[in-house]
Scaffold this motif. Structure first.
Motif, PDB file in Angstrom:
ATOM      1  N   LEU A 488      86.989  82.639  35.615  1.00  0.00           N
ATOM      2  CA  LEU A 488      87.723  81.382  35.449  1.00  0.00           C
ATOM      3  C   LEU A 488      88.325  80.914  36.769  1.00  0.00           C
ATOM      4  O   LEU A 488      88.303  79.717  37.083  1.00  0.00           O
ATOM      5  N   GLY A 489      88.868  81.842  37.553  1.00  0.00           N
ATOM      6  CA  GLY A 489      89.449  81.470  38.839  1.00  0.00           C
ATOM      7  C   GLY A 489      88.419  80.905  39.785  1.00  0.00           C
ATOM      8  O   GLY A 489      88.657  79.891  40.463  1.00  0.00           O
ATOM      9  N   LEU A 490      87.253  81.545  39.843  1.00  0.00           N
ATOM     10  CA  LEU A 490      86.175  81.081  40.723  1.00  0.00           C
ATOM     11  C   LEU A 490      85.684  79.692  40.312  1.00  0.00           C
ATOM     12  O   LEU A 490      85.567  78.794  41.157  1.00  0.00           O
ATOM     13  N   VAL A 491      85.393  79.518  39.037  1.00  0.00           N
ATOM     14  CA  VAL A 491      84.881  78.236  38.556  1.00  0.00           C
ATOM     15  C   VAL A 491      85.928  77.138  38.708  1.00  0.00           C
ATOM     16  O   VAL A 491      85.622  76.023  39.156  1.00  0.00           O
ATOM     17  N   ALA A 492      87.171  77.439  38.341  1.00  0.00           N
ATOM     18  CA  ALA A 492      88.236  76.437  38.410  1.00  0.00           C
ATOM     19  C   ALA A 492      88.441  75.956  39.842  1.00  0.00           C
ATOM     20  O   ALA A 492      88.530  74.747  40.104  1.00  0.00           O
ATOM     21  N   PHE A 493      88.507  76.894  40.788  1.00  0.00           N
ATOM     22  CA  PHE A 493      88.743  76.497  42.176  1.00  0.00           C
ATOM     23  C   PHE A 493      87.574  75.693  42.735  1.00  0.00           C
ATOM     24  O   PHE A 493      87.772  74.692  43.436  1.00  0.00           O
ATOM     25  N   THR A 494      86.372  76.122  42.395  1.00  0.00           N
ATOM     26  CA  THR A 494      85.188  75.394  42.864  1.00  0.00           C
ATOM     27  C   THR A 494      85.183  73.960  42.356  1.00  0.00           C
ATOM     28  O   THR A 494      84.954  73.002  43.118  1.00  0.00           O
ATOM     29  N   LEU A 495      85.456  73.778  41.066  1.00  0.00           N
ATOM     30  CA  LEU A 495      85.440  72.432  40.475  1.00  0.00           C
ATOM     31  C   LEU A 495      86.591  71.576  40.994  1.00  0.00           C
ATOM     32  O   LEU A 495      86.411  70.372  41.265  1.00  0.00           O
ATOM     33  N   LEU A 496      87.764  72.163  41.144  1.00  0.00           N
ATOM     34  CA  LEU A 496      88.907  71.402  41.653  1.00  0.00           C
ATOM     35  C   LEU A 496      88.682  70.950  43.095  1.00  0.00           C
ATOM     36  O   LEU A 496      89.074  69.841  43.475  1.00  0.00           O
ATOM     37  N   GLU A 497      88.060  71.806  43.896  1.00  0.00           N
ATOM     38  CA  GLU A 497      87.781  71.437  45.287  1.00  0.00           C
ATOM     39  C   GLU A 497      86.721  70.347  45.368  1.00  0.00           C
ATOM     40  O   GLU A 497      86.748  69.517  46.275  1.00  0.00           O
TER      41      GLU A 497
END
Length: 519
Positions: A488-497
């Motif tokens: 979740l952390g990886l996907v969330a940060f990627t999408l937010l960036e």
């Protein structure tokens, strides 16, 4: 408007202790730099030093019990070995991922996080990891103290019995004495710096192997080779029923190593090349852990015919042997083993983490001593044997390791494309890359919450609601929090960036960027 960087000599004098091996440039801000946190002048560790690090991390009482416990889950020995290999393979892959940015730049874990969380925001993962290390530092010191108590009780029974009759705040005077001896011994090794620590772990890992092999050979010879079985459980599961148990065992291995895996950059920064890191990880993880696991289960199996019951605690095994020499050698060995894992996993991490919070006032040595003092105040002997204590302290904090890992991997590999502008990580200039918003990357902070909250919920539900479930997956739900949080952390940060980039202008100033591509 920009802040003015202080002079170089102010940075060197700020901590009040001997400086580290980092090169502090004149333009570095003393609120972000000291010689412990700055990029290393020389990187000298070989693949053997990395291998020895993992030997020290694996060869502990906790590692012994964990490996033995996996063989008692009701699945066949070959299935346990498959789970061990898969689990430790996952650990090795992710250790290589987290090692690269620190090795390429020569900076520790909390500093490389500045390129993702911001120069101030990096304190979030630093403090979380530091608090976990403090708790485990106390636990490991307490476990080593129990080994030392056995030696005292054997060789000074009158003196030891007099000190072991009463308790204060949950621990006997003998316990406090042994805890204090080990506390001082560990602090003395740590205080001498990373070179002394490297020499200690280079010695400790192989030394523990020699004694463990000797213990195994002794017990097998006493039991008879024909009486040894690798299946420690009386229950045998069907193939269909064993698959969830294998998955749970794999998750348990990853969960066990999640702490040192997160801040492995604190050690990989010293490696002379990334190739040396990969080779050291290969030797120290799948090969070393597999051999260690087989050794521990053979030893545990031999305790059944020798002592009439299975003993998975090596301290108790040594205590049962009717030999003063064996007790002395075994007790000291497991003291050394526990001190080894404590220094590499729970002393160095908070040393860098707390120094990162205020480099001007907190040196690497002072950061480590903060952790050491904090570990005593937590009185780990009171809550270590409490399932609730572990669940609501280490469980909740540990659930945040996954998101921190996923965010760092996304930030370095996916978003930044393995490019780091090292000097900008030591600048409070509001025009520099890693200032983001008031020193924080809001995308990273949000991703901690997005990945961390579900992971914490999974730990709590697994520990309270599903603790007694017959399902291996549900009863070990807490071990899966790392995977959930990391994903979740990886996907969330990627999408937010991608939606609102904070790490931007990657094609600007390429000539001064440190790139890990091709390494």
């Amino acid at each position: 408007m920009t802040d003015t960087a202080p002079a170089h000599h102010d940075v060197l004098e700020s901590a009040g202790h001997p400086g580290g091996d980092g090169l502090v440039k004149p333009e570095y801000d003393d609120r972000l730099a000291n010689t412990d946190l700055a990029p290393l002048k020389k990187q000298t560790w070989s693949s053997y030093n990395i291998f020895a690090f993992w030997m020290s991390d694996v060869h502990s009482v906790g590692g012994y019990v964990t490996a033995g416990a996996l063989f008692s889950l009701g699945i066949a020995a070959w299935q346990v070995l498959v789970a061990l290999v898969v689990g430790i393979g996952i650990v090795m892959v992710f250790c290589n991922l987290v090692a690269k940015p620190s090795q390429i730049t020569g900076v520790p874990y909390p500093v490389i996080n500045r390129a993702v969380f911001g120069v101030r925001g990096a304190n979030i993962p630093a403090i979380i990891r530091g608090c976990i290390a403090i708790a485990w530092y106390g636990v490991q010191t307490y476990l080593a103290a129990t080994s030392l108590m056995i030696i005292f009780l054997k060789f000074a029974p009158g003196f030891s019995a007099a000190l072991n009759g009463t308790t204060f705040l949950g621990l006997s005077p003998l316990g406090y004495l042994c805890y204090a001896i080990l506390w001082v011994a560990q602090a003395a090794v740590f205080w001498r710096g990373m070179e002394a620590i490297k020499k200690f772990i280079d010695f400790a890992g192989p030394a523990v192997y020699v004694v463990m092999i000797a213990l195994c050979v002794y017990l097998v010879s006493k039991a008879g080779i024909g009486n040894i079985s690798l299946n420690l459980s009386s229950d045998r599961l069907s193939l269909a029923a064993s698959i969830p148990v294998m998955i749970a065992a794999t998750a348990a291995v990853v969960s066990y190593f999640s702490g040192p895996m997160l801040n492995f950059g604190d050690f990989s920064r010293y490696a002379r090349s990334f190739k040396a890191v990969r080779k050291g990880n290969w030797l120290g993880l799948p090969l070393n852990f597999l051999f260690f696991s087989i050794l521990t289960v053979v030893t545990a199996s031999a305790t059944v015919p020798v002592f009439g019951e299975m003993i998975t605690d090596p301290i108790e095994t040594v205590q049962r042997i009717d030999s003063a020499f064996a007790i002395l050698l075994g007790g000291l060995t497991f003291v050394i083993a526990t001190v080894g894992i404590n220094i590499v996993a729970n002393f160095i991490s908070p040393a860098f983490d707390f120094s990162n919070v205020n480099p001007k006032r907190i040196s690497w040595r002072m950061g480590g001593m903060i952790a050491a003092v904090g570990s005593v105040l937590l009185t780990p002997w009171n809550w270590y044997n409490s399932d609730e204590g572990i669940l609501f302290t280490l469980g909740i904090l540990g659930a945040l390791i996954g998101p921190l890992f996923g965010i760092l991997i996304s930030g370095y590999y996916v978003v930044s494309k393995q490019r780091v502008w090292v000097d900008d990580m030591y600048s409070m200039d509001t025009t520099k890359r890693y200032w983001f918003r008031n020193g924080y990357n809001p995308n990273a902070v949000a991703s901690v919450l997005i990945g961390g909250v579900p992971a914490i919920v999974l730990v709590l539900v697994g520990g309270v609601v599903w603790a007694d479930s017959s399902s291996a997956i549900l009863s070990h739900a807490g071990d899966f929090s790392w995977f959930v949080g990391c994903g979740l952390g990886l996907v969330a940060f990627t999408l937010l960036e991608r939606a609102n980039p904070r790490i931007a202008h990657l094609d600007r100033d390429l000539e001064v960027a440190t790139s890990g591509v091709g390494q």
